[in-house]
Write a protein that holds these residues in place. Structure first.
Motif, PDB file in Angstrom:
ATOM      1  N   PHE A 158      43.393  37.261  37.253  1.00 30.94           N
ATOM      2  CA  PHE A 158      42.834  35.965  37.615  1.00 30.94           C
ATOM      3  C   PHE A 158      42.827  35.746  39.127  1.00 30.94           C
ATOM      4  CE2 PHE A 158      43.142  35.096  33.156  1.00 30.94           C
ATOM      5  CZ  PHE A 158      42.118  34.194  32.932  1.00 30.94           C
ATOM      6  N   LEU A 159      43.737  36.379  39.835  1.00 30.74           N
ATOM      7  CA  LEU A 159      43.701  36.285  41.295  1.00 30.74           C
ATOM      8  C   LEU A 159      42.417  36.914  41.828  1.00 30.74           C
ATOM      9  CD1 LEU A 159      45.248  35.458  43.880  1.00 30.74           C
ATOM     10  CD2 LEU A 159      46.162  37.799  43.940  1.00 30.74           C
ATOM     11  N   ILE A 160      42.072  38.080  41.301  1.00 24.90           N
ATOM     12  CA  ILE A 160      40.826  38.737  41.711  1.00 24.90           C
ATOM     13  C   ILE A 160      39.626  37.861  41.357  1.00 24.90           C
ATOM     14  CG2 ILE A 160      39.299  40.695  41.210  1.00 24.90           C
ATOM     15  CD1 ILE A 160      41.851  42.407  40.902  1.00 24.90           C
ATOM     16  N   ALA A 161      39.621  37.306  40.138  1.00 24.19           N
ATOM     17  CA  ALA A 161      38.505  36.451  39.714  1.00 24.19           C
ATOM     18  C   ALA A 161      38.387  35.212  40.592  1.00 24.19           C
ATOM     19  CB  ALA A 161      38.705  36.044  38.250  1.00 24.19           C
ATOM     20  N   THR A 162      39.525  34.647  41.000  1.00 25.86           N
ATOM     21  CA  THR A 162      39.506  33.457  41.859  1.00 25.86           C
ATOM     22  C   THR A 162      38.814  33.747  43.185  1.00 25.86           C
ATOM     23  OG1 THR A 162      41.568  32.636  40.874  1.00 25.86           O
ATOM     24  CG2 THR A 162      40.951  31.744  43.019  1.00 25.86           C
ATOM     25  N   GLY A 180      39.119  41.517  36.220  1.00 26.20           N
ATOM     26  CA  GLY A 180      38.961  40.354  37.091  1.00 26.20           C
ATOM     27  C   GLY A 180      37.524  40.053  37.444  1.00 26.20           C
ATOM     28  N   VAL A 181      36.767  41.104  37.778  1.00 21.72           N
ATOM     29  CA  VAL A 181      35.396  40.911  38.255  1.00 21.72           C
ATOM     30  C   VAL A 181      34.407  40.759  37.096  1.00 21.72           C
ATOM     31  CG1 VAL A 181      33.503  41.935  39.570  1.00 21.72           C
ATOM     32  CG2 VAL A 181      35.864  42.162  40.386  1.00 21.72           C
ATOM     33  N   VAL A 182      34.421  41.708  36.189  1.00 16.93           N
ATOM     34  CA  VAL A 182      33.407  41.755  35.125  1.00 16.93           C
ATOM     35  C   VAL A 182      33.775  40.860  33.948  1.00 16.93           C
ATOM     36  CG1 VAL A 182      32.154  43.248  33.538  1.00 16.93           C
ATOM     37  CG2 VAL A 182      32.749  44.090  35.816  1.00 16.93           C
ATOM     38  N   ALA A 183      35.016  41.001  33.449  1.00 16.81           N
ATOM     39  CA  ALA A 183      35.387  40.328  32.210  1.00 16.81           C
ATOM     40  C   ALA A 183      35.810  38.861  32.426  1.00 16.81           C
ATOM     41  CB  ALA A 183      36.518  41.091  31.521  1.00 16.81           C
ATOM     42  N   THR A 184      36.134  38.489  33.671  1.00 12.55           N
ATOM     43  CA  THR A 184      36.588  37.115  33.912  1.00 12.55           C
ATOM     44  C   THR A 184      35.617  36.346  34.812  1.00 12.55           C
ATOM     45  OG1 THR A 184      38.891  37.851  33.731  1.00 12.55           O
ATOM     46  CG2 THR A 184      38.508  35.674  34.695  1.00 12.55           C
ATOM     47  N   ALA A 185      35.333  36.887  35.985  1.00  8.39           N
ATOM     48  CA  ALA A 185      34.475  36.159  36.933  1.00  8.39           C
ATOM     49  C   ALA A 185      33.038  36.038  36.423  1.00  8.39           C
ATOM     50  CB  ALA A 185      34.486  36.860  38.289  1.00  8.39           C
ATOM     51  N   LEU A 186      32.500  37.103  35.844  1.00  9.16           N
ATOM     52  CA  LEU A 186      31.116  37.057  35.368  1.00  9.16           C
ATOM     53  C   LEU A 186      30.993  36.245  34.094  1.00  9.16           C
ATOM     54  CD1 LEU A 186      29.804  40.676  36.040  1.00  9.16           C
ATOM     55  CD2 LEU A 186      29.600  38.634  37.464  1.00  9.16           C
TER      56      LEU A 186
END
Length: 222
Positions: free
Chosen positions: A41-45, A216-222
């Motif tokens: 979640f830090l990466i997604a943030t 973080g990038v694909v499965a959470t942020a997107l």
């Protein structure tokens, strides 16, 4: 967007969602559940910040309050899910997590008095039957991992109900602001849990960092 593009998008999202269960279970060998959630979640943030942070900073205090609640629900959902996956297989974890779809209309009725449709009620009955067949042992008991995953479904459904309620009707809160706030708050929840129960580490295998980045990038942020 055409019907075909919409269907293909949903198919891609489903494939990514299903892949995460296998990836998460495999990487729990190298880091604890809290740490995995925190880094994810830090990466997604940070990935979402250039697109959503401006909306969040302009949002009202009420939006931040609701976003805080939703973020706690999100963080707890992933916490229950990740811990539960240590005690069950990925296929069962995927099914039990998906039961949140059936819980949503019930929670919406209990919290906000929104009457569920007949189709929703039929779905609840079917999901409950499938859950019983899949999870109950010979003594008609749920296993600890199953109960954790049902807790995950409850928290995810709470998140969906609150977002659906407060982005419509008289409230109409900014969904972009809520999206960033909830991810940031979930990061904070995981950070507190990591500091309390686990250790902050960065000495993971390169493959693990690759999986965390994907989550973080694909499965959470997107």
């Amino acid at each position: 967007m055409t019907r075909l593009k919409a269907d293909l998008t949903l198919l891609m999202v489903s494939m990514i969602w299903g892949t995460t269960f296998i990836l998460v279970k495999n990487e729990l060998v190298y880091l604890g559940p809290m740490a995995l959630i925190f880094w994810r979640f830090l990466i997604a943030t940070f990935v979402l910040a250039p697109f959503l942070l401006k909306s969040a900073l302009r949002a009202s205090k009420f939006t931040w309050m609701i976003g805080g609640f939703v973020g706690i629900f999100l963080g707890l959902g992933y916490l229950f899910q990740t811990y539960g996956m240590q005690f069950t297989n990925t296929s069962k974890a995927g099914f039990l997590t998906a039961t949140y779809v059936a819980i949503v209309p019930l929670l919406s009725f209990l919290i906000f008095k929104n009457l569920p449709s007949l189709r929703s009620l039929i779905g609840v009955v079917l999901v409950s039957g499938g859950m019983a067949l899949l999870c109950l042992n010979q003594r008609y008991e749920f296993q600890p991992g199953d109960l954790l995953l049902l807790g995950c479904a409850f928290w995810f459904s709470s998140q969906v109900v609150f977002i659906g309620h407060f982005t419509q009707g008289k409230w109409k809160l900014d969904p972009l602001a809520l999206a960033w706030i909830q991810v940031a708050v979930a990061t904070g929840v995981a950070a507190v849990g990591t500091g309390w129960w686990e250790d902050f580490r960065v000495d993971f295998p390169l493959k693990t960092w690759g999986v965390i980045t994907f989550l973080g990038v694909v499965a959470t942020a997107l």
